[in-house]
Write a protein that holds these residues in place. Structure first.
Motif: not given
Length: 947
Positions: A77-86, A128-131, A208-209, A427-428
């Motif tokens: 779970a990384g930043s790729i799963l964030e909604s616009n508000e997250q 924290t990365s994208f994925d 991620p930032i 992870l991969k």
């Protein structure tokens, strides 16, 4: 110490029931079987399993280092799963797991771990990365309570963050300060080209930032929603590697993690990717603070992955391909007139399931066409004519040699290496069959890899679609930059040229022009307590030997001879200080740089010449089987240096080109100011410049090199590692005992260049971003002793702890405040203590005052005992592991020799560490931080001048 209960009694009873109904063996068998016969097996040395709730675990016993264990908690779970508000909340959540969990409220977690000797940031960390989001926790494993608490911490991180409202609001400022630190030319340009390179995919909008607006104003339920959705056992893995009982650890994991719950109606974990469009793209971005012109060509391909034996073969071909391409680019840069400052090409991962073939060139000012054509000419030659058999043979030799070295060292592999392998496996799906399995596979596949495999790969990788061309340059060069049509014309012109096959450099002669004559041993002294042997040769050279069993396949060595650049005038300083690097770059003996590079191919050793202000010497390493090769090269550097006017001219030209736009960078301008002020504006302490490069004379540098390295009298060599003292002596007698000596030693001069006394403040206004950098420097004379050294280190550490607590946790004004200390015995007994942090310009005065307030408290009240205990625990735990490394012993012995100090057993230093008290620190703060010698250096953005 209060013992924290692992779980409540009711929960324990339920878990006992669960475990009794489903045996450990059954849980292990729950791991999915490999369905493809060609897939590589997981290393059987690691215990793996999957709990009924989906959590995967990997456990391995490993005693390097002894009495230590490393825990990793991996979340898919990384930043790729964030909604616009997250946007930014995956990373924010990572922070919050250090700011309060069920069993460690607020700052209790960091406080507890510091007491056990774990350093925040250095040991205790996360990313924290994208994925993914990954937490790491190294701990002592010889204390059952600490080990038990470690498991509890991992369990809390998995699903028991408190996400307290007050802690969330305090952390907003910390993360905004972390984001501020990353702002600058590279960040501004990346935000322009990132969407293009990532084909407008979701990855382009999920850095991620995060975004300022979300970080400042998100509601607590928004981050709690992300936590509930994505921190769940079927997306998590626990990795445990270290000096532990695997069976007991597995039982603990089952008891602790079996009650983790997946959410009802759980959200699908989408596997995002970057689409290949088949299109080519071109983009130019410029920035005021960019210091050079860089052109990059990115050709995108579907990701290879590494799961099967076939993937392993393809991966090996890629490794060979990258090695051979790198060799060609290195040869280009070793030319007398290098066509660019730097360049490179290779195959690697990109993002979102893509790999890339990338070519880049950092061009000389005004010579982008020349630089691009040079590197594209080599790219085109590889595509059309391929590689040569000689290149492939060297690449195979090098690759196999490195693998063999790894196999020989496999019993002493650090736990971190295993953890990282299992992390990528989870992870991969990257295969992790173990190094012995890989070595066997390599020996089988390597002979069957031929030129056609490499040449076919080149043709496939260097394709004409899915290609991005990116130019990054200073603003001032914007009008002169080429457009897409011009760049494509340059590339086309190269492709129309008639290419000739790459010429291999054949070495038909030995390295040394003349063979060394063995010296004579005058004395051999043994120290059974420290396990040292000291050999004195007739040429007045001393060798200290420290055989160890820390690594099976490693020998480290270094030397120092009194003198250095301090012996030369200011007019000769640039020639003297650069002599070791310049002259050794020309090769040695019969070999020029390209020939020497080919000679080193496939060999596991390295030698580097060096000259500091006070010493001249060498540093190096070798596997035991190649120690003689290393010593031969060492002898060549000492006695048979080369002089090359053409290579010197090219080196000078490249150095000047790299400094052409240095003044564009706010960081460089501030750094040069720091050098100048702290060096009391002495020419030997100022930053690099073109005018200083103009002062370098080849003839003078060569003469100084021969003067310093041509007389080995007074040198002390130190060897640490896996060797037999008697067996190594004939080699030392030949290559070190035979070094030339003139029976004279010229000690280093005291140039009396010190940080100036008194109070001083200097502000530098440079840069456009709304960020500031603060440097506070205390300095002066110091009563040098081992006891005072440790007390000063304790002062530095307790100040760091308080700055973290106040500037970061209480005031939310900084991300990573740091304090560092330096004490010197020679040429004068002096110290410097530096506090450094970045912050908002508007907070500079406030945070400086807070820092000075904490220093005042140390002077008036002294540090708290708890903070002294934290420092002591960190030092003692660190000492336990570092004294079991060759690097520590080499540094310790060399340092003691240069400081003219006696060698003592590590236990003596442990006694000194245990003896430090809060009152000792208070006294040393009173003496050295009284405010009479304080320099404040502050970098502020240009717009602040007018405010």
């Amino acid at each position: 110490m209060k013992k924290i209960l692992l779980t409540g009694g009711v929960t324990m009873a339920l878990l006992a029931c669960i475990v009794s109904q489903r045996t450990i063996a059954q849980i292990r068998r729950a791991v999915p079987k490999k369905s493809m016969a060609a897939e590589l097996p997981l290393d059987p040395a690691v215990r793996t399993g999957k709990l009924p709730n989906g959590l995967t675990y990997y456990i391995r016993h490993n005693e390097e280092p002894k009495n230590r264990v490393v825990f990793y908690l991996a979340n898919k779970a990384g930043s790729i799963l964030e909604s616009n508000e997250q946007q930014g909340l995956a990373h924010f959540l990572e922070h919050m797991n250090f700011n309060g969990t069920k069993h460690f409220p607020k700052s209790d977690l960091v406080n507890y771990l510091q007491k056990t000797g774990v350093r925040f940031g250095a040991d205790l960390n996360a990313y924290t990365s994208f994925d993914e989001t990954v937490y790491q926790l190294p701990l002592p494993s010889d204390d059952p309570e600490i080990l038990s608490q470690g498991i509890q911490i991992m369990r809390d991180w998995a699903q028991d963050a408190t996400l307290d409202l007050d802690e969330i609001n305090k952390e907003r400022g910390v993360i905004l300060e972390e984001k501020r630190l990353g702002k600058g030319a590279q960040d501004r340009m990346q935000r322009q080209y990132w969407p293009v390179v990532l084909n407008q995919s979701r990855y382009a909008s999920r850095l991620p930032i995060g975004t300022d607006s979300v970080l400042k104003w998100f509601k607590p339920e928004t981050i709690r929603s992300f936590y509930k959705d994505w921190y769940r056992p079927n997306l998590q893995a626990l990795i445990v590697v270290g000096d532990i009982d695997v069976n007991e650890m597995e039982k603990s994991i089952l008891k602790k993690f079996s009650d983790l719950k997946n959410p009802k109606n759980e959200r699908s974990r989408t596997q995002y990717s970057i689409p290949l469009t088949g299109k080519n793209q071109f983009l130019t971005v410029t920035d005021k603070e960019m210091t050079s012109t860089v052109l990059q060509i990115i050709i995108k391909h579907p990701g290879l992955g590494l799961k099967s034996a076939g993937d392993f073969r393809q991966s090996t071909i890629r490794q060979l391909f990258n090695f051979m391409m790198n060799e060609r680019i290195t040869d280009l840069q070793r030319q007398a007139n290098p066509p660019f400052i730097s360049g490179g090409m290779g195959i690697g991962e990109l993002l979102g399931g893509l790999d890339q073939f990338s070519v880049f060139v950092n061009a000389n000012p005004g010579q982008l066409e020349k630089g691009l054509k040079a590197i594209w000419r080599e790219t085109d030659r590889i595509k059309k004519l391929g590689f040569t058999q000689g290149e492939l043979n060297r690449a195979k030799q090098s690759y196999l040699s490195k693998m063999e070295a790894g196999v020989k060292e496999s019993k002493k592999t650090n736990s971190d290496s295993y953890v990282n392998e299992y992390l990528q496996y989870f992870l991969k799906g990257t295969a992790s069959p173990g190094i012995q399995f890989e070595y066997t596979l390599l020996k089988k596949s390597l002979p069957g890899i031929n030129l056609s495999d490499l040449n076919n790969l080149a043709k496939a990788q260097i394709k004409t679609n899915d290609r991005d061309i990116l130019i990054m340059a200073p603003d001032k060069d914007k009008v002169s930059l080429p457009d897409e049509k011009k760049v494509l014309t340059w590339m086309s012109q190269v492709e129309q040229e008639k290419q000739s096959q790459y010429q291999n450099v054949v070495i038909g002669q030995p390295l040394l022009t003349t063979k060394p004559k063995s010296g004579r041993i005058m004395s051999v002294i043994t120290d059974s307590l420290l396990n040292l042997t000291t050999i004195q040769f007739a040429n007045h050279v001393k060798v200290i030997l420290k055989p160890t069993d820390f690594k099976d396949n490693q020998i480290l060595f270094s030397s120092s001879t009194p003198g250095g650049s301090s012996l030369y005038s200011d007019s000769d300083y640039e020639s003297a200080s650069n002599a070791a690097g310049i002259i050794s770059s020309f090769g040695a003996g019969n070999y020029n740089p390209i020939q020497l590079n080919n000679f080193l191919t496939g060999k596991q050793f390295g030698v580097q010449m060096q000259m500091s202000e006070r010493t001249t010497g060498v540093s190096g390493s070798a596997v035991p089987a190649e120690l003689e090769n290393a010593l031969e090269l060492l002898y060549a550097y000492y006695t048979q240096p080369r002089k090359d006017k053409d290579l010197f001219a090219g080196l000078i030209a490249k150095s000047k080109a790299s400094l052409e736009n240095r003044a564009n960078s706010s960081v460089s301008v501030f750094q040069d100011t720091v050098y100048a002020v702290l060096g009391n504006h002495n020419i030997r302490r100022s930053g690099p410049s073109i005018s200083k490069i103009d002062q370098i004379s080849l003839d003078r540098a060569y003469d100084i090199y021969k003067e310093r390295f041509g007389n080995a009298s007074g040198s002390t060599f130190t060897f640490v590692g896996n060797f037999d003292v008697k067996a190594i002596q004939p080699l030392l007698l030949k290559y070190i005992g035979g070094l030339p000596a003139m029976d004279s030693v010229t000690p280093a001069k005291d140039l009396n260049i010190n940080i100036p006394e008194g109070n001083y403040e200097k502000k530098v206004f440079k840069g456009t971003e709304d960020k500031a950098t603060v440097l506070l420097v205390w300095s002066g004379k110091f009563k040098y002793s081992q006891s005072n050294r440790y007390t000063m280190d304790a002062l530095k550490e307790v100040l760091t702890i308080r700055l973290l607590e106040r500037l970061r946790e209480e005031e939310s004004g900084v991300y990573t405040p740091s304090a560092s200390v330096n004490v010197a015995k020679l040429p004068q007994e002096r110290f410097s203590l530096i506090v450094n942090f970045g912050c908002a310009p508007s907070n500079v005065d406030k945070l400086i005052q807070s820092t000075l307030d904490e220093v005042t408290k140390l002077i008036t009240d002294g540090p708290q005992q708890v903070n002294i205990n934290k420092w002591r625990s960190e030092m003692l735990r660190l000492r336990e592991t570092e004294v079991r490394t060759n690097e520590w012993w080499l540094g310790y012995i060399s340092g003691q020799v240069q400081n003219e100090e006696k060698l003592t057993i590590p236990g003596v230093n442990t006694t000194l560490i245990n003896a430090v008290t809060p009152n000792d620190v208070k006294k040393i703060a009173e003496k050295y931080l009284d405010g009479h010698n304080l320099i404040k250096l502050i970098l502020l953005p240009e717009h602040v001048i007018s405010q």
